[in-house]
Write a protein that holds these residues in place. Structure first.
Motif, PDB file in Angstrom:
ATOM      1  N   MET A  93      -8.668   3.212  -1.349  1.00 37.65           N
ATOM      2  CA  MET A  93      -8.487   1.898  -0.752  1.00 37.65           C
ATOM      3  C   MET A  93      -8.813   1.695   0.551  1.00 37.65           C
ATOM      4  O   MET A  93      -9.736   0.817   0.906  1.00 37.65           O
ATOM      5  CB  MET A  93      -7.330   1.308  -1.349  1.00 37.65           C
ATOM      6  CG  MET A  93      -7.244   0.940  -2.699  1.00 37.65           C
ATOM      7  SD  MET A  93      -5.832  -0.417  -2.898  1.00 37.65           S
ATOM      8  CE  MET A  93      -6.873  -1.697  -2.297  1.00 37.65           C
ATOM      9  N   GLU A  94      -8.603   2.599   1.286  1.00 34.28           N
ATOM     10  CA  GLU A  94      -8.821   2.622   2.955  1.00 34.28           C
ATOM     11  C   GLU A  94     -10.427   2.812   3.047  1.00 34.28           C
ATOM     12  O   GLU A  94     -11.026   2.057   4.033  1.00 34.28           O
ATOM     13  CB  GLU A  94      -7.805   3.591   3.636  1.00 34.28           C
ATOM     14  CG  GLU A  94      -6.411   2.973   3.812  1.00 34.28           C
ATOM     15  CD  GLU A  94      -5.602   4.061   4.465  1.00 34.28           C
ATOM     16  OE1 GLU A  94      -6.319   4.839   5.291  1.00 34.28           O
ATOM     17  OE2 GLU A  94      -4.302   3.796   4.525  1.00 34.28           O
ATOM     18  N   MET A  95     -10.912   3.856   2.548  1.00 35.57           N
ATOM     19  CA  MET A  95     -12.160   4.075   2.774  1.00 35.57           C
ATOM     20  C   MET A  95     -13.153   3.037   2.139  1.00 35.57           C
ATOM     21  O   MET A  95     -14.122   2.686   2.601  1.00 35.57           O
ATOM     22  CB  MET A  95     -12.611   5.428   1.863  1.00 35.57           C
ATOM     23  CG  MET A  95     -12.044   6.783   2.577  1.00 35.57           C
ATOM     24  SD  MET A  95     -12.769   8.257   1.507  1.00 35.57           S
ATOM     25  CE  MET A  95     -11.249   8.828   0.862  1.00 35.57           C
TER      26      MET A  95
ATOM     27  N   THR B 174     -10.047   4.810  -9.871  1.00 35.55           N
ATOM     28  CA  THR B 174      -8.743   4.965  -9.308  1.00 35.55           C
ATOM     29  C   THR B 174      -8.663   3.885  -8.291  1.00 35.55           C
ATOM     30  O   THR B 174      -7.453   3.063  -8.123  1.00 35.55           O
ATOM     31  CB  THR B 174      -8.984   6.234  -8.399  1.00 35.55           C
ATOM     32  OG1 THR B 174      -9.075   7.267  -8.897  1.00 35.55           O
ATOM     33  CG2 THR B 174      -7.710   6.152  -7.342  1.00 35.55           C
ATOM     34  N   LEU B 175      -9.686   3.303  -7.784  1.00 36.02           N
ATOM     35  CA  LEU B 175      -9.678   2.106  -7.029  1.00 36.02           C
ATOM     36  C   LEU B 175      -9.242   0.498  -7.788  1.00 36.02           C
ATOM     37  O   LEU B 175      -8.199   0.138  -7.610  1.00 36.02           O
ATOM     38  CB  LEU B 175     -11.317   1.624  -6.369  1.00 36.02           C
ATOM     39  CG  LEU B 175     -11.270   0.562  -5.422  1.00 36.02           C
ATOM     40  CD1 LEU B 175     -10.395   0.603  -4.385  1.00 36.02           C
ATOM     41  CD2 LEU B 175     -12.672   0.293  -5.304  1.00 36.02           C
ATOM     42  N   LYS B 176      -9.703   0.626  -9.086  1.00 40.04           N
ATOM     43  CA  LYS B 176      -9.210  -0.415 -10.050  1.00 40.04           C
ATOM     44  C   LYS B 176      -7.799  -0.260 -10.360  1.00 40.04           C
ATOM     45  O   LYS B 176      -7.176  -1.454 -10.618  1.00 40.04           O
ATOM     46  CB  LYS B 176     -10.235  -0.544 -11.204  1.00 40.04           C
ATOM     47  CG  LYS B 176     -11.487  -0.940 -11.105  1.00 40.04           C
ATOM     48  CD  LYS B 176     -11.379  -2.341 -10.415  1.00 40.04           C
ATOM     49  CE  LYS B 176     -12.720  -2.528  -9.520  1.00 40.04           C
ATOM     50  NZ  LYS B 176     -12.974  -3.872  -8.717  1.00 40.04           N
ATOM     51  N   ARG B 177      -7.418   0.882 -10.661  1.00 42.22           N
ATOM     52  CA  ARG B 177      -5.879   0.980 -10.962  1.00 42.22           C
ATOM     53  C   ARG B 177      -4.911   0.863  -9.864  1.00 42.22           C
ATOM     54  O   ARG B 177      -4.010   0.121 -10.008  1.00 42.22           O
ATOM     55  CB  ARG B 177      -5.484   2.509 -11.410  1.00 42.22           C
ATOM     56  CG  ARG B 177      -5.865   2.873 -12.743  1.00 42.22           C
ATOM     57  CD  ARG B 177      -5.174   4.228 -13.305  1.00 42.22           C
ATOM     58  NE  ARG B 177      -5.701   5.362 -12.423  1.00 42.22           N
ATOM     59  CZ  ARG B 177      -6.763   5.893 -12.513  1.00 42.22           C
ATOM     60  NH1 ARG B 177      -7.753   5.633 -13.793  1.00 42.22           N
ATOM     61  NH2 ARG B 177      -6.855   7.080 -11.763  1.00 42.22           N
ATOM     62  N   ALA B 178      -5.457   1.275  -8.611  1.00 41.71           N
ATOM     63  CA  ALA B 178      -4.796   0.820  -7.509  1.00 41.71           C
ATOM     64  C   ALA B 178      -4.625  -0.596  -7.165  1.00 41.71           C
ATOM     65  O   ALA B 178      -3.572  -1.414  -7.082  1.00 41.71           O
ATOM     66  CB  ALA B 178      -5.425   1.439  -6.386  1.00 41.71           C
ATOM     67  N   GLU B 179      -5.645  -1.428  -7.631  1.00 40.86           N
ATOM     68  CA  GLU B 179      -5.774  -2.833  -7.312  1.00 40.86           C
ATOM     69  C   GLU B 179      -4.754  -3.393  -8.377  1.00 40.86           C
ATOM     70  O   GLU B 179      -4.210  -4.544  -7.836  1.00 40.86           O
ATOM     71  CB  GLU B 179      -7.407  -3.207  -7.490  1.00 40.86           C
ATOM     72  CG  GLU B 179      -8.254  -3.070  -6.335  1.00 40.86           C
ATOM     73  CD  GLU B 179      -9.520  -3.196  -6.460  1.00 40.86           C
ATOM     74  OE1 GLU B 179     -10.055  -3.563  -7.655  1.00 40.86           O
ATOM     75  OE2 GLU B 179     -10.440  -3.066  -5.678  1.00 40.86           O
TER      76      GLU B 179
ATOM     77  N   GLY C 159       0.911  -1.090  -0.076  1.00 38.69           N
ATOM     78  CA  GLY C 159       0.187  -0.049  -0.016  1.00 38.69           C
ATOM     79  C   GLY C 159       0.877   1.257   0.165  1.00 38.69           C
ATOM     80  O   GLY C 159       0.371   2.356  -0.758  1.00 38.69           O
ATOM     81  N   GLN C 160       2.013   1.421   0.682  1.00 36.77           N
ATOM     82  CA  GLN C 160       2.768   2.482   0.760  1.00 36.77           C
ATOM     83  C   GLN C 160       3.226   2.950  -0.643  1.00 36.77           C
ATOM     84  O   GLN C 160       3.804   4.077  -0.775  1.00 36.77           O
ATOM     85  CB  GLN C 160       3.696   2.236   1.640  1.00 36.77           C
ATOM     86  CG  GLN C 160       3.440   2.354   3.071  1.00 36.77           C
ATOM     87  CD  GLN C 160       2.571   3.536   3.656  1.00 36.77           C
ATOM     88  OE1 GLN C 160       2.997   4.680   3.238  1.00 36.77           O
ATOM     89  NE2 GLN C 160       1.448   3.514   3.914  1.00 36.77           N
ATOM     90  N   LEU C 161       3.500   2.015  -1.427  1.00 34.29           N
ATOM     91  CA  LEU C 161       3.728   2.080  -2.970  1.00 34.29           C
ATOM     92  C   LEU C 161       2.928   2.865  -3.890  1.00 34.29           C
ATOM     93  O   LEU C 161       3.161   3.409  -4.791  1.00 34.29           O
ATOM     94  CB  LEU C 161       4.318   0.942  -3.434  1.00 34.29           C
ATOM     95  CG  LEU C 161       5.481   0.260  -2.792  1.00 34.29           C
ATOM     96  CD1 LEU C 161       5.840  -1.240  -3.496  1.00 34.29           C
ATOM     97  CD2 LEU C 161       6.598   1.082  -2.718  1.00 34.29           C
TER      98      LEU C 161
END
Length: 118
Positions: free
Chosen positions: A27-29, A54-59, A16-18
């Motif tokens: 993601m946290e929300m 944004t959520l899908k890109r992060a995942e 997550g820190q990356l």
């Protein structure tokens, strides 16, 4: 569904820190605070589609990190091996062992599991 959430949470814990600050916040929300896409959208002032993207890109980014580094997989393997070692030690401690070679064989098995961790 639950397994998918657990997997993404583990990925987030390791990598997550990356992510960008915005990706981390979303993601946290979504996963920790259990907010809907609409609720997140209202809180951070972007469209629901923007939150989803944004959520899908992060995942996807987290999955890519895992594919390259494999830290979550290694963690789960180590956890499984440690569980087996604990069970073996409990068998040795609670068992009635008249034969010392039986205990030695169990200890050798434990040693083999520990070597897999290295």
């Amino acid at each position: 569904m639950i397994e998918d959430i657990v997997q993404k949470t583990l990925l987030y814990d390791f990598y997550g820190q990356l992510l960008t600050e915005k990706q981390r916040d979303i993601m946290e929300m979504y996963y920790t605070d259990d907010l809907s896409l609409s609720e997140i959208s209202e809180q951070i002032g972007i469209s629901r589609q923007g939150v989803y993207d944004t959520l899908k890109r992060a995942e996807t980014t987290l999955i890519e990190y895992e594919t390259r580094l494999g830290l979550v997989d290694k963690f789960l393997q180590h956890k499984s091996i440690l569980s087996k070692i604990t069970n073996m030690l409990n068998e040795i401690l609670t068992g009635d062992h008249d034969n010392i070679s039986e205990v030695k064989n169990k200890i050798k098995s434990i040693k083999n599991f520990i070597e897999k961790l290295e």
